[in-house]
Design a protein around this motif. Structure first.
Motif, mmCIF file in Angstrom:
data_model
loop_
_atom_site.group_PDB
_atom_site.id
_atom_site.type_symbol
_atom_site.label_atom_id
_atom_site.label_comp_id
_atom_site.label_asym_id
_atom_site.label_seq_id
_atom_site.Cartn_x
_atom_site.Cartn_y
_atom_site.Cartn_z
ATOM 1 N N VAL A 196 72.117 69.136 35.769
ATOM 2 C CA VAL A 196 70.911 68.555 36.616
ATOM 3 C C VAL A 196 71.424 67.327 37.346
ATOM 4 C CG1 VAL A 196 68.715 67.387 36.247
ATOM 5 C CG2 VAL A 196 69.343 69.089 34.657
ATOM 6 N N VAL A 197 72.200 66.443 36.916
ATOM 7 C CA VAL A 197 72.647 65.478 37.966
ATOM 8 C C VAL A 197 73.464 66.150 39.020
ATOM 9 C CG1 VAL A 197 74.440 63.729 38.194
ATOM 10 C CG2 VAL A 197 73.017 63.765 35.903
ATOM 11 N N GLU A 198 74.200 67.104 38.889
ATOM 12 C CA GLU A 198 74.978 68.066 40.297
ATOM 13 C C GLU A 198 73.949 68.222 41.168
ATOM 14 O OE1 GLU A 198 77.683 70.979 39.099
ATOM 15 O OE2 GLU A 198 77.787 71.492 41.036
ATOM 16 N N ILE A 199 72.873 68.728 40.545
ATOM 17 C CA ILE A 199 71.823 69.525 41.530
ATOM 18 C C ILE A 199 70.903 68.529 42.187
ATOM 19 C CG2 ILE A 199 69.576 70.658 41.433
ATOM 20 C CD1 ILE A 199 70.696 72.407 39.142
ATOM 21 N N ARG A 200 70.706 67.281 41.348
ATOM 22 C CA ARG A 200 69.969 66.322 42.063
ATOM 23 C C ARG A 200 70.824 65.534 43.252
ATOM 24 N NH1 ARG A 200 67.066 64.036 36.508
ATOM 25 N NH2 ARG A 200 65.192 64.965 36.893
ATOM 26 N N GLY A 201 72.062 65.518 42.975
ATOM 27 C CA GLY A 201 72.852 64.727 43.950
ATOM 28 C C GLY A 201 73.188 65.765 45.139
ATOM 29 N N VAL A 202 73.029 66.904 45.059
ATOM 30 C CA VAL A 202 73.231 67.872 46.215
ATOM 31 C C VAL A 202 72.106 67.872 46.915
ATOM 32 C CG1 VAL A 202 73.385 70.346 46.912
ATOM 33 C CG2 VAL A 202 74.999 69.121 45.360
ATOM 34 N N ILE A 203 70.785 68.234 46.361
ATOM 35 C CA ILE A 203 69.587 68.285 47.163
ATOM 36 C C ILE A 203 69.009 66.802 47.480
ATOM 37 C CG2 ILE A 203 69.098 70.475 45.806
ATOM 38 C CD1 ILE A 203 67.001 69.305 44.250
ATOM 39 N N GLY A 204 69.589 65.734 46.928
ATOM 40 C CA GLY A 204 68.933 64.303 47.064
ATOM 41 C C GLY A 204 67.826 64.045 46.416
ATOM 42 N N ASP A 205 67.611 64.276 45.324
ATOM 43 C CA ASP A 205 66.687 64.259 44.504
ATOM 44 C C ASP A 205 66.816 63.065 43.383
ATOM 45 O OD1 ASP A 205 64.680 66.207 42.086
ATOM 46 O OD2 ASP A 205 63.866 64.816 43.679
ATOM 47 N N ASP A 206 65.975 61.811 43.693
ATOM 48 C CA ASP A 206 66.046 60.640 42.931
ATOM 49 C C ASP A 206 65.513 60.673 41.586
ATOM 50 O OD1 ASP A 206 65.100 57.064 43.449
ATOM 51 O OD2 ASP A 206 66.100 58.054 41.814
ATOM 52 N N PRO A 207 66.411 60.713 40.323
ATOM 53 C CA PRO A 207 65.898 60.900 39.009
ATOM 54 C C PRO A 207 64.625 59.882 38.690
ATOM 55 C CG PRO A 207 67.932 59.950 38.898
ATOM 56 C CD PRO A 207 68.044 60.510 40.462
ATOM 57 N N ARG A 208 64.672 58.795 39.457
ATOM 58 C CA ARG A 208 63.525 57.789 39.129
ATOM 59 C C ARG A 208 62.281 58.317 39.623
ATOM 60 N NH1 ARG A 208 66.918 52.748 41.216
ATOM 61 N NH2 ARG A 208 67.290 54.542 42.730
ATOM 62 N N ARG A 209 62.216 58.958 40.872
ATOM 63 C CA ARG A 209 61.066 59.357 41.233
ATOM 64 C C ARG A 209 61.097 60.780 42.007
ATOM 65 N NH1 ARG A 209 57.288 55.706 42.530
ATOM 66 N NH2 ARG A 209 56.413 56.789 44.175
ATOM 67 N N PRO A 210 61.489 61.560 41.092
ATOM 68 C CA PRO A 210 61.984 63.119 41.266
ATOM 69 C C PRO A 210 60.751 63.873 42.294
ATOM 70 C CG PRO A 210 61.501 62.857 39.150
ATOM 71 C CD PRO A 210 61.308 61.580 39.529
ATOM 72 N N ARG A 211 61.125 64.447 43.322
ATOM 73 C CA ARG A 211 60.353 65.297 44.158
ATOM 74 C C ARG A 211 60.280 66.801 43.485
ATOM 75 N NH1 ARG A 211 61.987 65.809 49.993
ATOM 76 N NH2 ARG A 211 60.036 66.859 50.043
ATOM 77 N N PHE A 212 61.630 66.931 43.038
ATOM 78 C CA PHE A 212 61.811 68.330 42.653
ATOM 79 C C PHE A 212 61.893 68.846 41.210
ATOM 80 C CE2 PHE A 212 61.869 69.342 46.886
ATOM 81 C CZ PHE A 212 62.480 68.635 47.707
#
Length: 222
Positions: free
Chosen positions: A69-85
């Motif tokens: 999940v961390v890897e995917i968020r890093g690639v798509i630019g998804d902030d875990p504190r305020r996730p868009r996706f």
């Protein structure tokens, strides 16, 4: 099949993730996780189901899934504190948000078929169609609520819709700016009917019930 969200397209046949048309690298397991979340959006998938899908009949430590999940968020630019996706469902698993900043879902356009298997109950906010679950559905700004309305004037846990076998009710949860049904402030649990307009602060939503077999014209309350 292609899944679009934000600036990205996941092409399941080509097994490729694209950003603005250019290929983006993901490890094979991270790609597989992203695809299964997209295929099931907005349904939340349990960690055990995801483990079975990614590592069938193989024991792996729980952190492996979190690392993907961390890897995917890093690639798509998804902030875990305020996730868009990607939404973390604490104590359960993960879900991909409906729409996720991408094109308008078919159900939210003027003429839209309602897909079989979708929830019988849903709310429409702006151009988003958000399915509701049996039982309690919390509405508010908090990341872990059922219906997230991230807008000014909406409390973290603003209101709730309770879906029972015979009735659906709307209740305010002590919000600062109030919950309104048919432009009357909700002071106690109140029956909710198909087509009702409700308001959280200044945010208008429409409650819809019962999928249609052909097509329906939805009203966003605007």
């Amino acid at each position: 099949m292609q899944f679009r969200f934000g600036r990205f397209v996941l092409d399941s046949e080509a097994r490729e993730l694209l950003r603005d048309g250019a290929s983006v690298h993901l490890s094979p397991k991270a790609y597989q996780l992203l695809q299964v979340l997209l295929e099931n959006r907005p349904k939340a998938l349990s960690k055990s189901d995801l483990h079975d899908h990614l590592w069938p009949k193989t024991f792996v430590v729980e952190t492996n899934l979190a690392n993907l999940v961390v890897e995917i968020r890093g690639v798509i630019g998804d902030d875990p504190r305020r996730p868009r996706f990607i939404r973390t469902v604490h104590g359960f698993g993960y879900a991909f948000r409906e729409g996720g900043g991408g094109p308008v879902p078919e159900e939210a356009r003027g003429e839209a078929p309602v897909r079989e298997g979708r929830s019988e109950h849903r709310v429409i906010w702006e151009r988003r169609v958000i399915p509701l679950e049996l039982g309690e559905n919390i509405l508010g700004r908090d990341e872990e609520v059922t219906v997230r309305i991230d807008a000014p004037g909406v409390s973290r846990r603003h209101a709730r819709i309770v879906i029972g076998p015979d009735e659906v009710t709307l209740e305010d949860l002590g919000s600062k700016n109030g919950t309104y049904l048919r432009e009357r402030r909700v002071e106690r649990p109140t029956d909710l009917r198909d087509g009702d307009t409700l308001r959280l602060g200044r945010q208008l939503l429409v409650y819809r019930r019962a999928p249609l077999k052909a097509s329906t014209r939805t009203d966003t309350g605007r």
